[in-house]
Design a protein around this motif. Structure first.
Motif, mmCIF file in Angstrom:
data_model
loop_
_atom_site.group_PDB
_atom_site.id
_atom_site.type_symbol
_atom_site.label_atom_id
_atom_site.label_comp_id
_atom_site.label_asym_id
_atom_site.label_seq_id
_atom_site.Cartn_x
_atom_site.Cartn_y
_atom_site.Cartn_z
ATOM 1 N N LYS A 103 0.830 -1.198 0.000
ATOM 2 C CA LYS A 103 0.000 0.000 0.000
ATOM 3 C C LYS A 103 0.871 1.257 0.000
ATOM 4 C CE LYS A 103 -4.313 1.210 2.169
ATOM 5 N NZ LYS A 103 -5.217 0.951 3.280
ATOM 6 N N THR A 104 1.958 1.231 0.753
ATOM 7 C CA THR A 104 2.871 2.373 0.805
ATOM 8 C C THR A 104 3.521 2.606 -0.552
ATOM 9 O OG1 THR A 104 3.322 1.886 3.129
ATOM 10 C CG2 THR A 104 4.879 3.328 2.005
ATOM 11 N N LEU A 105 3.902 1.526 -1.208
ATOM 12 C CA LEU A 105 4.514 1.626 -2.529
ATOM 13 C C LEU A 105 3.534 2.242 -3.529
ATOM 14 C CD1 LEU A 105 6.836 0.999 -4.505
ATOM 15 C CD2 LEU A 105 5.784 -1.251 -4.823
ATOM 16 N N PHE A 106 2.285 1.799 -3.493
ATOM 17 C CA PHE A 106 1.284 2.333 -4.410
ATOM 18 C C PHE A 106 0.988 3.809 -4.117
ATOM 19 C CE2 PHE A 106 -0.391 -2.232 -4.799
ATOM 20 C CZ PHE A 106 0.465 -2.496 -5.850
ATOM 21 N N ARG A 107 0.965 4.177 -2.848
ATOM 22 C CA ARG A 107 0.751 5.575 -2.488
ATOM 23 C C ARG A 107 1.912 6.445 -2.963
ATOM 24 N NH1 ARG A 107 -0.662 5.836 3.541
ATOM 25 N NH2 ARG A 107 -0.385 3.688 3.046
ATOM 26 N N PHE A 108 3.133 5.912 -2.813
ATOM 27 C CA PHE A 108 4.315 6.628 -3.290
ATOM 28 C C PHE A 108 4.232 6.823 -4.807
ATOM 29 C CE2 PHE A 108 8.756 6.482 -4.887
ATOM 30 C CZ PHE A 108 9.192 7.679 -4.343
ATOM 31 N N ALA A 109 3.859 5.772 -5.520
ATOM 32 C CA ALA A 109 3.721 5.852 -6.980
ATOM 33 C C ALA A 109 2.652 6.868 -7.367
ATOM 34 C CB ALA A 109 3.393 4.475 -7.553
ATOM 35 N N GLU A 110 1.577 6.902 -6.600
ATOM 36 C CA GLU A 110 0.497 7.852 -6.875
ATOM 37 C C GLU A 110 0.985 9.294 -6.757
ATOM 38 O OE1 GLU A 110 -3.857 9.031 -5.018
ATOM 39 O OE2 GLU A 110 -2.994 7.072 -4.568
ATOM 40 N N HIS A 111 1.817 9.567 -5.754
ATOM 41 C CA HIS A 111 2.339 10.924 -5.564
ATOM 42 C C HIS A 111 3.432 11.267 -6.570
ATOM 43 C CE1 HIS A 111 0.010 11.845 -2.028
ATOM 44 N NE2 HIS A 111 0.355 10.687 -1.498
ATOM 45 N N LEU A 112 4.168 10.260 -7.001
ATOM 46 C CA LEU A 112 5.283 10.475 -7.918
ATOM 47 C C LEU A 112 4.829 10.566 -9.377
ATOM 48 C CD1 LEU A 112 8.417 10.565 -8.070
ATOM 49 C CD2 LEU A 112 8.333 8.093 -8.417
ATOM 50 N N ALA A 113 3.748 9.905 -9.737
ATOM 51 C CA ALA A 113 3.335 9.751 -11.129
ATOM 52 C C ALA A 113 3.130 11.090 -11.840
ATOM 53 C CB ALA A 113 2.065 8.909 -11.225
#
Length: 146
Positions: A2-12
């Motif tokens: 979940k943390t990885l996906f949240r990070f990707a969401e902010h980085l995308a």
């Protein structure tokens, strides 16, 4: 995960904006340094634009768009401009299919096909910026008319 996906969401969003800007900057600089390959392509597809001057204008627009996207300035509008530039390139598939070899693409057709992905990136960047702009607008306190 979940943390990885949240990070990707902010980085995308920023990553897509900056990478699109980098691609536009690089392509624009190439057009400014050596316009002749584009002039040759235009002479086979859009001959009324087959002049170094028009390639220089295109190069300047691409460089400016790249710089503005990297800087995060006027993002929606610059993404719209880049979408128009990519759409212009993609018209070669319709106007001069012999140049692209459509549907069995030549090397030039394969090169031009990348603009489908770049146009999609421009749409995503434009949409993300418009969403962010509207969210900030909604957060502002509303002035009451009393």
């Amino acid at each position: 995960m979940k943390t990885l996906f949240r990070f990707a969401e902010h980085l995308a969003g920023p990553f897509l904006r900056i990478s699109l800007g980098l691609v536009l900057l690089w392509i624009g600089l190439i057009h400014l340094i050596t316009p002749q390959p584009v002039v040759r392509l235009l002479s086979r597809s859009l001959p009324f634009l087959a002049f170094s001057a028009s390639v220089y204008v295109l190069g300047v627009l691409e460089v400016l768009a790249g710089i503005l996207l990297i800087a995060g300035l006027w993002v929606r509008y610059v993404a719209l401009l880049s979408l128009v530039l990519f759409a212009g390139t993609l018209t070669i598939f319709v106007i001069a299919p012999g140049v692209t070899g459509f549907p069995l693409l030549t090397l030039m057709g394969q090169f031009l096909l990348k603009d489908v992905v770049l146009a999609s990136a421009a749409i995503a960047v434009m949409a993300k910026d418009a969403t962010n702009h509207e969210a900030k607008r909604a957060e502002r306190p509303q002035l009451s008319s009393s």
